[in-house]
Design an enzyme around this catalytic site. Structure first.
Site, PDB file in Angstrom:
ATOM      1  N   ASP A 189     -50.690  39.557  28.003  1.00 27.91           N
ATOM      2  CA  ASP A 189     -50.569  38.900  26.704  1.00 27.91           C
ATOM      3  C   ASP A 189     -49.082  38.948  26.419  1.00 27.91           C
ATOM      4  O   ASP A 189     -48.535  40.015  26.117  1.00 27.91           O
ATOM      5  CB  ASP A 189     -51.343  39.663  25.627  1.00 27.91           C
ATOM      6  CG  ASP A 189     -51.293  38.921  24.299  1.00 27.91           C
ATOM      7  OD1 ASP A 189     -50.195  38.485  23.916  1.00 27.91           O
ATOM      8  OD2 ASP A 189     -52.339  38.766  23.663  1.00 27.91           O
ATOM      9  N   HIS A 190     -48.424  37.802  26.530  1.00 26.60           N
ATOM     10  CA  HIS A 190     -46.950  37.862  26.523  1.00 26.60           C
ATOM     11  C   HIS A 190     -46.398  38.369  25.191  1.00 26.60           C
ATOM     12  O   HIS A 190     -45.273  38.815  25.124  1.00 26.60           O
ATOM     13  CB  HIS A 190     -46.335  36.527  26.955  1.00 26.60           C
ATOM     14  CG  HIS A 190     -46.354  35.451  25.919  1.00 26.60           C
ATOM     15  ND1 HIS A 190     -47.443  34.669  25.672  1.00 26.60           N
ATOM     16  CD2 HIS A 190     -45.399  35.036  25.048  1.00 26.60           C
ATOM     17  CE1 HIS A 190     -47.163  33.807  24.717  1.00 26.60           C
ATOM     18  NE2 HIS A 190     -45.924  34.010  24.309  1.00 26.60           N
ATOM     19  N   LYS A 210     -42.803  41.029  23.939  1.00 29.48           N
ATOM     20  CA  LYS A 210     -41.687  40.668  23.056  1.00 29.48           C
ATOM     21  C   LYS A 210     -41.019  41.939  22.549  1.00 29.48           C
ATOM     22  O   LYS A 210     -41.697  42.879  22.138  1.00 29.48           O
ATOM     23  CB  LYS A 210     -42.184  39.807  21.880  1.00 29.48           C
ATOM     24  CG  LYS A 210     -42.627  38.416  22.317  1.00 29.48           C
ATOM     25  CD  LYS A 210     -42.993  37.558  21.133  1.00 29.48           C
ATOM     26  CE  LYS A 210     -43.644  36.258  21.553  1.00 29.48           C
ATOM     27  NZ  LYS A 210     -42.736  35.199  21.939  1.00 29.48           N
ATOM     28  N   GLU A 222     -45.940  27.742  14.486  1.00 30.71           N
ATOM     29  CA  GLU A 222     -45.173  26.932  15.439  1.00 30.71           C
ATOM     30  C   GLU A 222     -44.891  25.580  14.808  1.00 30.71           C
ATOM     31  O   GLU A 222     -45.755  25.019  14.127  1.00 30.71           O
ATOM     32  CB  GLU A 222     -45.986  26.709  16.712  1.00 30.71           C
ATOM     33  CG  GLU A 222     -46.273  27.985  17.474  1.00 30.71           C
ATOM     34  CD  GLU A 222     -47.029  27.687  18.756  1.00 30.71           C
ATOM     35  OE1 GLU A 222     -46.359  27.418  19.757  1.00 30.71           O
ATOM     36  OE2 GLU A 222     -48.266  27.713  18.744  1.00 30.71           O
ATOM     37  N   ASP A 237     -56.840  30.252  21.253  1.00 30.03           N
ATOM     38  CA  ASP A 237     -55.511  30.184  21.868  1.00 30.03           C
ATOM     39  C   ASP A 237     -54.578  31.273  21.335  1.00 30.03           C
ATOM     40  O   ASP A 237     -53.752  31.798  22.076  1.00 30.03           O
ATOM     41  CB  ASP A 237     -54.903  28.794  21.569  1.00 30.03           C
ATOM     42  CG  ASP A 237     -53.648  28.506  22.369  1.00 30.03           C
ATOM     43  OD1 ASP A 237     -53.625  28.840  23.569  1.00 30.03           O
ATOM     44  OD2 ASP A 237     -52.684  27.938  21.806  1.00 30.03           O
ATOM     45  N   HIS A 243     -53.143  37.067  21.030  1.00 29.40           N
ATOM     46  CA  HIS A 243     -51.857  37.485  20.458  1.00 29.40           C
ATOM     47  C   HIS A 243     -52.006  38.138  19.081  1.00 29.40           C
ATOM     48  O   HIS A 243     -51.456  39.195  18.809  1.00 29.40           O
ATOM     49  CB  HIS A 243     -50.900  36.302  20.324  1.00 29.40           C
ATOM     50  CG  HIS A 243     -50.735  35.506  21.583  1.00 29.40           C
ATOM     51  ND1 HIS A 243     -50.662  36.083  22.820  1.00 29.40           N
ATOM     52  CD2 HIS A 243     -50.612  34.164  21.794  1.00 29.40           C
ATOM     53  CE1 HIS A 243     -50.495  35.131  23.741  1.00 29.40           C
ATOM     54  NE2 HIS A 243     -50.469  33.959  23.132  1.00 29.40           N
TER      55      HIS A 243
HETATM   56  C1  BG6 Z   1     -49.495  30.622  24.199  1.00 31.92           C
HETATM   57  C2  BG6 Z   1     -50.352  29.520  23.646  1.00 31.92           C
HETATM   58  O1  BG6 Z   1     -50.283  31.708  24.589  1.00 31.92           O
HETATM   59  O2  BG6 Z   1     -48.570  31.049  23.214  1.00 31.92           O
HETATM   60  C3  BG6 Z   1     -49.487  28.364  23.185  1.00 31.92           C
HETATM   61  O3  BG6 Z   1     -51.251  29.072  24.638  1.00 31.92           O
HETATM   62  C4  BG6 Z   1     -48.439  28.843  22.219  1.00 31.92           C
HETATM   63  O4  BG6 Z   1     -50.277  27.355  22.577  1.00 31.92           O
HETATM   64  C5  BG6 Z   1     -47.677  30.036  22.794  1.00 31.92           C
HETATM   65  O5  BG6 Z   1     -47.550  27.776  21.971  1.00 31.92           O
HETATM   66  C6  BG6 Z   1     -46.757  30.634  21.754  1.00 31.92           C
HETATM   67  O6  BG6 Z   1     -45.932  31.579  22.375  1.00 31.92           O
HETATM   68  P1  BG6 Z   1     -44.487  31.887  21.806  1.00 31.92           P
HETATM   69  O7  BG6 Z   1     -43.991  33.009  22.630  1.00 31.92           O
HETATM   70  O8  BG6 Z   1     -43.704  30.615  21.973  1.00 31.92           O
HETATM   71  O9  BG6 Z   1     -44.678  32.230  20.367  1.00 31.92           O
END
Ligand code: BG6
Length: 506
Positions: free
Chosen positions: A195-196, A200, A234, A253, A258
């Site tokens: 989970d990126h 962060k 976003e 998503d 997240h």
């Molecule tokens: C991803 C989603 O996991 O995270 C995308 O699939 C989203 O839809 C993105 O835009 C947002 O990541 P970040 O790091 O740009 O906030």
């Protein structure tokens, strides 16, 4: 197919190990895809630069495309030039990275083709003794076939690590099935569910803030906190991912993964250490303590929206249904706001408001913890009186702000709210390490702390699924909101019911 490189020694898996400088193999399924080009390969470029990919390491892009390694290097070079800051891109660093880069054309669904993959990897490491990372940046339907095929050609060695990119399934049942079937091939401590958001810097700083400072802990809970807001906004739309997004929607998503992970980091009890089991167990308890939102409760405590046309960052933006590959009659949500509660002694009665959406007014991710007002105001009434608020900004401009009441200069006792402001970029002049780079480094080290355990993932689906079911059963449609706004008015009404306002409205 060309597989150049040198052999080398590997390391044991199972506990965090320092592999810096050792030869490793990183195999990216979906090696020509968008994620690989935007994030994974630039991250590996940096990792190579900082010495994480030792001499003889191999980065192997795998996909169906009929290209050779030379053509792949051209693709990756272009991606790195686009996504690595110019000041960190040099010919020498590129040459070193390019020497590790190879490509294999492979149909991931065809088991017979995996012998070529094994041959390619074994050419460099015949004993299978080095750390070998398989990164599945593919659709989740391929996770199980890929794992099973790797097993048939003996690539599932004790030092193999499997990285699974989201989405991990579409609902609880599909996630369980993937976990169960992948689990028949790889041990849980070899599986890195990414989970990126956890990579962060600001999210890890949240952990540092909570557990490396004495004064937050006594205030961190129902007696001092009035409510918590998490906003992942976003300004971008679906960016050419219309067909994927339309089957997914904002709840799956962004919320299931997240947002709930962020909520866990904010709400978890102090783990006994930063070791994976300790941290992941505490996060799991938070997920299990989320008050279920079922049926009418789900409808009362959630708002879903879908953007119409509007103006974003000064430019016209189309409606969601006018995006490529989105059906005209789509009812997929591009915005969600939720009111959640955590049924524990620490948090009972404290609302957590979660809000995320595409095509909102700004690109902004932050957590705002608002404290209770002072119990008695000795200054008489003051219209400037504001509750203390701790804001952790994830992006852009990562930092931490603490809103305090102070006396404004002058003869009279006039109160003003000012912020103690810590901007990470100004305070630490070092290069910002991207989330994927940080997490790939952890994969190489074998450190699972910032990855999702199977139980967490299933607990998150267990909470989210009844909300999806309530929406599906309801006749309500997602509320429209203009692109470039903060979402539908009912999102403001959701929080106003408790006499609060979204942070940017207050
Ligand atoms: C991803 C989603 O996991 O995270 C995308 O699939 C989203 O839809 C993105 O835009 C947002 O990541 P970040 O790091 O740009 O906030």
């Amino acid at each position: 197919m060309v597989c150049n490189g040198m052999g080398g020694e590997g390391l044991d898996i199972g506990e965090a190990q320092q592999t810096k400088g050792q030869p490793v193999d990183v195999v990216i399924f979906g090696g020509t895809g968008d994620l690989a080009k935007r994030k994974l390969l630039p991250a590996l470029y940096h990792l190579n630069n900082s010495g994480w990919l030792g001499e003889g390491s191999m980065v192997l892009g795998v996909s169906r495309g009929n290209i050779d390694s030379a053509a792949y290097r051209d693709v990756v070079r272009e991606a790195c030039q686009q996504h690595v800051d110019a000041e960190y891109f040099s010919a020498a660093a590129w040459d070193s990275f390019a020497a590790r880069l190879h490509y294999l054309s492979l149909d991931a669904t065809s088991q017979e083709e995996y012998a070529a993959l094994a041959a390619c990897l074994q050419q460099e490491d015949s004993s299978g003794d080095r750390v070998r990372v398989f990164y599945l940046a593919t659709s989740p339907d391929l996770f199980v076939p890929i794992c099973q095929s790797l097993a048939t050609v003996n690539l599932v060695t004790p030092k193999a690590r499997m990285v699974l990119e989201k989405p991990l399934g579409h609902n609880l049942a599909s996630a369980r099935l993937i976990n169960q079937q992948v689990g028949q091939v790889f041990q849980e401590n070899q599986i890195f569910r990414i989970d990126h958001y956890l990579g962060k810097e600001a999210v890890q700083n949240l952990i540092a803030l909570r557990f490396a400072n004495a004064f937050f802990e006594p205030l961190w809970g129902r007696t001092s906190v009035s409510h918590v807001q998490i906003t992942l906004a976003e300004s971008l739309g679906v960016e050419g991912r219309g067909s994927f997004y339309d089957k997914t929607g904002a709840l799956r998503d962004m919320v299931q993964n997240h947002m709930l992970q962020l909520l866990c980091i904010i709400a978890m009890e102090p783990p006994i250490s930063i070791q994976p089991t300790a941290v992941r167990n505490e996060k799991l308890k938070v997920l299990q303590a989320l008050k279920p939102l079922i049926g009418d409760e789900a409808l009362r405590n959630s708002v879903r929206g879908q953007y119409r046309g509007g103006i974003v960052d000064g430019a016209p933006a189309p409606a969601y249904v006018d995006e490529p590959n989105v059906p005209d009659d789509s009812t997929t949500e591009t915005f969600v706001a939720l009111r959640a509660e955590i049924s524990t002694w620490r948090w009972a009665g404290v609302p957590f408001y979660l809000r995320t959406g595409k095509r909102l007014a700004h690109h902004l991710s932050e957590v705002a913890v608002t404290f209770r007002q002072v119990p008695h105001l000795i200054f008489g009434s003051s219209r400037h009186m504001m509750p203390n608020r701790l804001v952790i900004r994830l992006q852009p401009d990562e930092g931490i702000k603490l809103g305090l009441m102070v006396k404004a200069p002058g003869e009279r006792m006039r109160l003003r709210s000012v912020a103690l402001n810590l901007n990470f970029a100004e305070t630490f002049k070092a290069r910002q390490v991207d989330a994927y780079e940080r997490l790939l480094m952890d994969v190489l080290r074998g450190d699972l702390t910032l990855f999702i355990h199977r139980d967490e993932q299933e607990a998150a689906w267990t909470w989210v699924e009844p909300i999806m079911a309530a929406w599906a059963a309801s006749e309500d449609m997602p509320r429209p909101y203009p692109a470039g706004s903060w979402g539908p008015p009912s999102a403001s009404a959701l929080i106003a019911r408790d006499n609060f306002a979204w942070f940017e409205e207050s």
